[in-house]
Each structure stands twice: as structure tokens, then as C-alpha cells.
Design a protein around this motif. Structure first.
Motif, mmCIF file in Angstrom:
data_model
loop_
_atom_site.group_PDB
_atom_site.id
_atom_site.type_symbol
_atom_site.label_atom_id
_atom_site.label_comp_id
_atom_site.label_asym_id
_atom_site.label_seq_id
_atom_site.Cartn_x
_atom_site.Cartn_y
_atom_site.Cartn_z
ATOM 1 N N ARG A 160 0.793 -1.134 0.257
ATOM 2 C CA ARG A 160 -0.103 0.063 -0.206
ATOM 3 C C ARG A 160 0.847 1.404 0.078
ATOM 4 N N ARG A 161 2.123 1.017 -0.196
ATOM 5 C CA ARG A 161 3.189 2.275 -0.390
ATOM 6 C C ARG A 161 3.056 3.178 0.663
ATOM 7 N N LEU A 162 3.482 2.753 1.873
ATOM 8 C CA LEU A 162 3.341 3.374 3.064
ATOM 9 C C LEU A 162 4.472 4.503 3.268
ATOM 10 N N THR A 163 4.003 5.256 3.909
ATOM 11 C CA THR A 163 4.983 6.472 4.380
ATOM 12 C C THR A 163 5.851 5.727 5.423
ATOM 13 N N ALA A 164 7.211 6.473 5.891
ATOM 14 C CA ALA A 164 7.726 6.491 7.035
ATOM 15 C C ALA A 164 6.817 6.391 8.193
ATOM 16 N N PRO A 165 6.915 5.403 9.134
ATOM 17 C CA PRO A 165 6.060 5.274 10.156
ATOM 18 C C PRO A 165 6.486 6.502 11.318
ATOM 19 N N VAL A 166 5.432 6.827 12.157
ATOM 20 C CA VAL A 166 5.849 7.403 13.146
ATOM 21 C C VAL A 166 5.288 7.046 14.464
ATOM 22 N N ALA A 167 5.967 7.068 15.561
ATOM 23 C CA ALA A 167 5.917 6.289 16.854
ATOM 24 C C ALA A 167 5.333 7.549 18.005
ATOM 25 N N TYR A 168 4.374 7.355 18.632
ATOM 26 C CA TYR A 168 4.216 8.065 19.752
ATOM 27 C C TYR A 168 3.160 7.507 20.570
ATOM 28 N N GLN A 169 3.270 7.773 22.011
ATOM 29 C CA GLN A 169 2.525 6.971 22.914
ATOM 30 C C GLN A 169 2.541 5.304 22.915
ATOM 31 N N SER A 170 1.505 4.780 22.605
ATOM 32 C CA SER A 170 1.366 3.497 22.269
ATOM 33 C C SER A 170 1.019 3.072 20.978
ATOM 34 N N TYR A 171 1.467 4.131 20.024
ATOM 35 C CA TYR A 171 1.029 3.969 18.694
ATOM 36 C C TYR A 171 1.920 4.062 17.955
ATOM 37 N N TYR A 210 -1.230 4.891 -0.121
ATOM 38 C CA TYR A 210 -1.249 5.555 -1.205
ATOM 39 C C TYR A 210 -2.776 5.991 -1.700
ATOM 40 N N GLU A 211 -3.763 5.804 -0.855
ATOM 41 C CA GLU A 211 -5.331 6.207 -0.948
ATOM 42 C C GLU A 211 -5.414 7.209 -0.132
ATOM 43 N N GLY A 212 -4.562 7.687 0.617
ATOM 44 C CA GLY A 212 -4.837 8.869 1.583
ATOM 45 C C GLY A 212 -5.200 8.440 3.076
ATOM 46 N N TYR A 213 -5.500 7.136 3.250
ATOM 47 C CA TYR A 213 -5.574 6.823 4.601
ATOM 48 C C TYR A 213 -4.442 6.792 5.470
ATOM 49 N N VAL A 214 -4.947 7.006 6.550
ATOM 50 C CA VAL A 214 -3.947 7.020 7.834
ATOM 51 C C VAL A 214 -4.182 6.049 8.640
ATOM 52 N N HIS A 215 -3.242 5.072 9.084
ATOM 53 C CA HIS A 215 -3.470 3.878 9.926
ATOM 54 C C HIS A 215 -2.939 3.978 11.258
ATOM 55 N N TRP A 216 -3.373 3.798 12.309
ATOM 56 C CA TRP A 216 -3.067 3.358 13.597
ATOM 57 C C TRP A 216 -2.728 2.174 13.983
ATOM 58 N N SER A 219 1.883 -0.305 19.122
ATOM 59 C CA SER A 219 3.196 -0.353 19.030
ATOM 60 C C SER A 219 3.643 -1.970 19.866
ATOM 61 N N THR A 220 2.695 -2.370 20.546
ATOM 62 C CA THR A 220 3.104 -3.689 21.226
ATOM 63 C C THR A 220 3.261 -4.831 20.169
ATOM 64 N N ASP A 221 2.432 -4.976 19.176
ATOM 65 C CA ASP A 221 2.498 -6.083 18.485
ATOM 66 C C ASP A 221 2.000 -5.850 17.048
ATOM 67 N N GLY A 222 1.832 -4.526 16.422
ATOM 68 C CA GLY A 222 1.284 -4.143 15.073
ATOM 69 C C GLY A 222 -0.025 -4.322 14.594
ATOM 70 N N ARG A 223 -0.779 -4.722 15.567
ATOM 71 C CA ARG A 223 -2.178 -4.940 15.131
ATOM 72 C C ARG A 223 -2.857 -3.507 14.741
ATOM 73 N N GLN A 224 -3.763 -3.624 13.625
ATOM 74 C CA GLN A 224 -4.499 -2.552 13.444
ATOM 75 C C GLN A 224 -5.625 -1.936 14.588
ATOM 76 N N LEU A 225 -5.389 -0.432 14.596
ATOM 77 C CA LEU A 225 -6.273 -0.088 15.984
ATOM 78 C C LEU A 225 -7.276 0.775 15.339
ATOM 79 N N GLY A 226 -7.347 1.531 14.127
ATOM 80 C CA GLY A 226 -8.021 2.361 13.466
ATOM 81 C C GLY A 226 -7.543 3.152 12.330
ATOM 82 N N ARG A 227 -8.621 3.779 11.674
ATOM 83 C CA ARG A 227 -7.920 4.286 10.377
ATOM 84 C C ARG A 227 -8.853 5.564 10.122
#
Length: 396
Positions: A328-339, A345-351, A354-362
Motif C-alpha cells: 500500500r506504499r506506506l510512508t515512514a512510520p511515526v511512533a508516539y505514546q503506544s501507537y 497511497y489512497e490517503g488513509y492514515v493507519h493507527w 506498538s505492542t504487536d503491530g495490530r491495526q487499531l483504527g484508520r
């Protein structure tokens, strides 16, 4: 969009390779971006999250001109003095209030911006495709000076110790006087015959400037006069084709507690001693062209397949991978708090967790691609899409 990205990369490949080698390289990079002749490896479709663990709220959203004009540039929002500052391809620079998005000032220039802005205490600095470096007053956007360098600037200029350090696409590292734009010093190193379009931003670390090169080497120069201090090999070219041997260090290096972290395109990542360039550890499996992020303990990156990795800062061990956002041609990640936050590439931002990489929201802020690394200040995530959409987001 995939073909557009392909064209950008092909245009950025330079050199005098033979016709057979170049044809083989083009075929390899075409397969990478299209998934082969039958396009067998397309981006993973997004599936609805049954029970999102975070709700992402859009605090405000505005538009900054034409954005990157759908080009692959290094235009990334910068934050300072309670402002978020962003520029577009056609010379527009805007400063907006962090909390509300209200326009504080704008500057309309005739400069084709390609990298920036970088911020100093009272200065905003940007580079252009026409080898220009422009400095503006951070309080009102007034032009302070303009200087010429040797070639296009595809990285964010860095300001520190009364100098502006600029990295150009032809291998130059240039230091300019922060008040006048006059050249203090320049260091030149030839680029390899074949490389990807793009350069990492320099890093000011203590009394040195750190810069990565397309041959896989990381160098340190003395900030005061540009004299050579040390260099080390981060990645060694391997493989049969020119594409397989690409080891460009195009990500921005990051530093933490005297250690510099850097990743190459296909040659892995490494931790380097800031003082002497000694290699602390290597991880040859984790590579990135988009960039790195860190928290107190871990590093995060998105690889060439848009798999997000967590890596231990102390020993380089890979801890988890998130593969749900494949290609999905991701940006560089940014880490903060527990996220961990990435754009796609479709304009989505994914949370992600940081514990296991699971998807939390978008959340989707635009239908245009996001290539700029998100920026976080006080729990608010600022995201800039290629069509100029600038949004402030917060997870609840």
C-alpha cells in the motif's frame, strides 16, 4: 498511480549502464511496481475493522495549494513556534495555527519547491528543483535570502549552529550561513552510475554533520568547516542485476543516545557509533526507502513491500512485522505514546499498536497518496497528502 510512481523512479535512475543491463534493470523495477506481467502482487484491499480500538478524530483539515502536484518530492510539514508550516510545488508557503488550522501567513514565491521546509529559531528554509535554497522569516514569511547550490534539493535542509546544511542530488553537502545564505563550505562525493531518485536529509549530531550516500556509505563531516571525520559501509551491493544491487541511503538518519540509526534501500539497516562510525549492530533483513522512526526502546520502518517492522534499538533484533497493509506504499512510520502511524497511497492514515503491530483504527483524509512522514506534536498527528491536503488528527 502505480505506473506514475514507476515513471518517477525510472526518471530518477541515472547512469551509463549498457543497454542489456538497463533493460534488465527496467524490467526488474517494472515487476516491482506492477507485480510482474500479470500484476500478481497488487496492494492489499482494506477490510473493515470489526471493532476499532481507537477512534480517529479529524481536528481540522485545510489545503496548501497544489501540494506536490502529484510528484514524488520531499515536502514535509514542519512545526515550530506554535505553527505548522507547509509548502507546495509551485512556490506557496503557508504557516497555520497548530490548534485550529487558521492561516497565520502565506508567502507566494516563484520557486519550484522540492525539499523542505527545515526550521531554525527564526528561519524557514526550502530547496528547489532548480538548485535554489530560499530562506523566509518564520514570523511573517518575508524572504530573507536566496542562494544557489549545485543541483536539485530533494531533502529537507537542516538548520543548526548558525548554518543551513543542504544535501543535493549530485552528492554535494553544502553549509550556508544562516543569516546571509553565503557558502561556508561544500563537500563533494560522486554518485554511483545507477541510483534511485531521492536523498536523505543530513543530520547534525554534536559537532558533526552525518550524511548517507547512494553507494551505501555513511559519512561524518565536521560542522564548522566540512572536513572529513569518518565513514562506514552500511550496506554492500549484492545481486545479479543493477536494481538488486541498489543500496541507496535515502532515508533520514536518526540519532538517540550517541547512536545513529540508518537504513538502506535493499541492504538492511544498522546502528552506528556517533563518535567514530563503528558499527554497533546490523540487521540485513530490515530495509527501507521511506524512512525510520523511534521511541525510547524500538525502531519502526516500512519496507519495500509496505510491511511495518519493529526493531530493537539495542541489538537490532526484529520483533514483529505487520503485513496487512502489503504493497500500500506506506510512508515512514511515526511512533508516539503506544501507537505507530503510517499513511498510504489512497490517503488513509493507519493507527497500529506498538505492542504487536495490530491495526487499531484508520481515517481517510484525501483520495490522493500520502508520501510525507506524519509529524506528531502533543498527541496530535499532522499529515500532508500529495494533493495539498493538510490535516490534524487525534486518536481517542
Amino acid at each position: 498511480m502505480r505506473l506514475l510512481t514507476l515513471l518517477v523512479v525510472l526518471i530518477g535512475l541515472t547512469g551509463c549502464a549498457s543497454f542489456d543491463t538497463l533493460s534488465e534493470s527496467v524490467s526488474g523495477i517494472t515487476d516491482y511496481f506492477t507485480g510482474g506481467e500479470d500484476n500478481a502482487d497488487p496492494p492489499s484491499p482494506l477490510t473493515e475493522l470489526a471493532s476499532p480500538e481507537v477512534k480517529v478524530e479529524e481536528i481540522w483539515k485545510e489545503s496548501v495549494g497544489v501540494g506536490t502536484d502529484e510528484q514524488s518530492l520531499k515536502l514535509i510539514p514542519a512545526i515550530g513556534g506554535a505553527k505548522v508550516i507547509a509548502a507546495d510545488r509551485k512556490g506557496l508557503v503557508e504557516a497555520r495555527d497548530l490548534q485550529t488550522g487558521r492561516l497565520i501567513w502565506e508567502a507566494e514565491t516563484d520557486v519550484q519547491f522540492s525539499g523542505g521546509p527545515g526550521l531554525g529559531r527564526d528561519i524557514v528554509v526550502l530547496g528547489s528543483s532548480n538548485a535554489e535554497v530560499l530562506a523566509l522569516n518564520i514570523e511573517n514569511g518575508a524572504v530573507l535570502w536566496k542562494s544557489l547550490v549545485s543541483s536539485e534539493v530533494l531533502s529537507v535542509p537542516v538548520v543548526g549552529n548558525d548554518v543551513v546544511v543542504v544535501r543535493t542530488t549530485d552528492g554535494m553537502v553544502v553549509a550556508l550561513d544562516v543569516k546571509t545564505g553565503g557558502k561556508r563550505w561544500a563537500y563533494e562525493r560522486n554518485a554511483p552510475a545507477l541510483s534511485l531518485r531521492g536523498t536523505g536529509s543530513p543530520l547534525i549530531a554534536g559537532e558533526n554533520v552525518i550524511a548517507g550516500y547512494d553507494n551505501g556509505k555513511l559519512i561524518a563531516l565536521r560542522l564548522s568547516d566540512g572536513k572529513y571525520v569518518w565513514e562506514t559501509s552500511i550496506a554492500i551491493p549484492k545481486g545479479r542485476t543493477e536494481i538488486e544491487r541498489l543500496v541507496d541511503l535515502d532515508v533520514d538518519p536518526i540519532a538517540n543516545n550517541g547512536i545513529i540509526f540508518i537504513s538502506s534501500y535493499l541492504g538492511g539497516m544498522a546502528a552506528i557509533s556517533e563518535s567514530d562510525g563503528e558499527v554497533v549492530w546490523r540487521n540485513e533483513k530490515a530495509s527501507s526507502h521511506s524512512g525510520l522512526s523511534n521511541d525510547f526502546t524500538y525502531l519502526y520502518l516500512a519496507d519495500a513491500e509496505s510491511h511495518v517492522w519493529q526493531v530493537d534499538q539495542h541489538n537490532g533484533a526484529s520483533l514483529w512485522q505487520q503485513k496487512d497493509l502489503h504493497q500500500r506504499r506506506l510512508t515512514a512510520p511515526v511512533a508516539y505514546q503506544s501507537y505507530v502511524v503510517v499513511g498510504d497511497y489512497e490517503g488513509y492514515v493507519h493507527w497500529l499498536s506498538s505492542t504487536d503491530g495490530r491495526q487499531l483504527g484508520r481515517i481517510q483524509i484525501s483520495e490522493s497518496a500520502i508520501e510525507a512522514k506524519p509529524v506528531v506534536v502533543d498527541g496530535t498527528v499532522y499529515v500532508y497528502a500529495k494533493d495539498g491536503t493538510l490535516a490534524a488528527l487525534r486518536a481517542r
